[in-house]
Design a protein around this motif. Structure first.
Motif: not given
Length: 259
Positions: A57-58, A76-80, A157-159, A243-244
């Protein structure tokens, strides 16, 4: 002029390709009683409903709130979607979206004498409307026979980093590990998620969410927690998620944990 046109064409091509890639994330919703939440979900390649897969869950940041069920994939969508990630870490990845008038975490937002935003996190308290819906959505996913309940992860991330901490304390027994990027929490809440392995990230020059928030959580967890990793990027501002996401050990670390 030709260079400008070429640049515009390249930009539109990149945006089009990204939009096409994001279509691999199916659209979904959880609606039950007064709870409603919309999400995008990415299933593993060659998905087999008779197998069990990890669930990720992201939670997005405040800038991606809305009702388009798309903006939450920006970070984050591109990462997966990366080929090596899909191959090495087949999982069900869910990006829920928070409405524009709501917030994942139950916090108070004020301004100090200089007009700078000041965040104060609620200790305990009732969940926000969207957090309550998120909890219901997760419970619904965990009922599905193809979800491995031993490998359920949350990140944000953030909120969404703030929401990650809140979700951990409200659903402390569900998650095998978590990542929190440029978030924050009331340190009195740490006792409720101290047993969950956690990797915390923040940019040292963050002028949106004070890095002191992550530092305080990390330092406290190092004395009472089961496992905590803390990465402070010395030159990064608020977008420390870039970076993360580039950390080669991020997903190997996350998926290595089981309940």
């Amino acid at each position: 002029m030709k260079k400008i046109i070429l640049t515009i064409c390249i930009l539109f091509s990149v945006l089009f390709l990204n939009a096409q890639d994001f279509k691999k994330y199916d659209k979904g919703s959880f609606i039950k009683g007064k709870d409603s939440i919309y999400y995008r979900v990415l299933f593993p390649e060659n998905f087999n409903p008779e197998q069990k897969y990890p669930l990720v869950i992201f939670l997005h940041g405040s800038g991606e709130r809305g009702n388009d069920n798309a903006s939450q994939l920006v970070h984050g969508g591109k990462l997966f979607l990366k080929n090596d990630v899909r191959k090495n870490f087949p999982a069900i990845v869910v990006f829920p979206q928070c409405p524009a008038n709501d917030f994942w975490a139950n916090i108070n937002i004020d301004k100090d004498a200089k007009g700078k935003r000041k965040l104060s996190f609620v200790e305990g308290g009732k969940p926000t409307k969207i957090m309550h819906a998120l909890q219901g959505m997760i419970k619904d996913f965990l009922k599905k026979p193809y979800v491995n309940r031993e490998q359920v992860y949350v990140g944000g991330l953030s909120m969404g980093g703030m929401g990650t901490y809140e979700l951990l304390r409200r659903e402390r027994h569900k998650f095998a590990a978590a990542i929190a990027i440029c978030g924050g929490d009331n340190t009195n809440n740490i006792e409720k998620y101290k047993k969950t392995p956690l990797w915390i990230f923040h940019g040292a020059k963050d002028d949106v969410v004070d890095p002191a928030l992550s530092i305080a959580i990390a330092e406290r967890l190092k004395t009472v927690g089961k496992e905590v990793k803390f990465t402070l990027y010395p030159t990064a501002n608020h977008n420390s998620w870039d970076s993360a996401f580039a950390e080669p050990e991020l997903l190997p670390w996350l998926f290595s944990h089981k309940k």
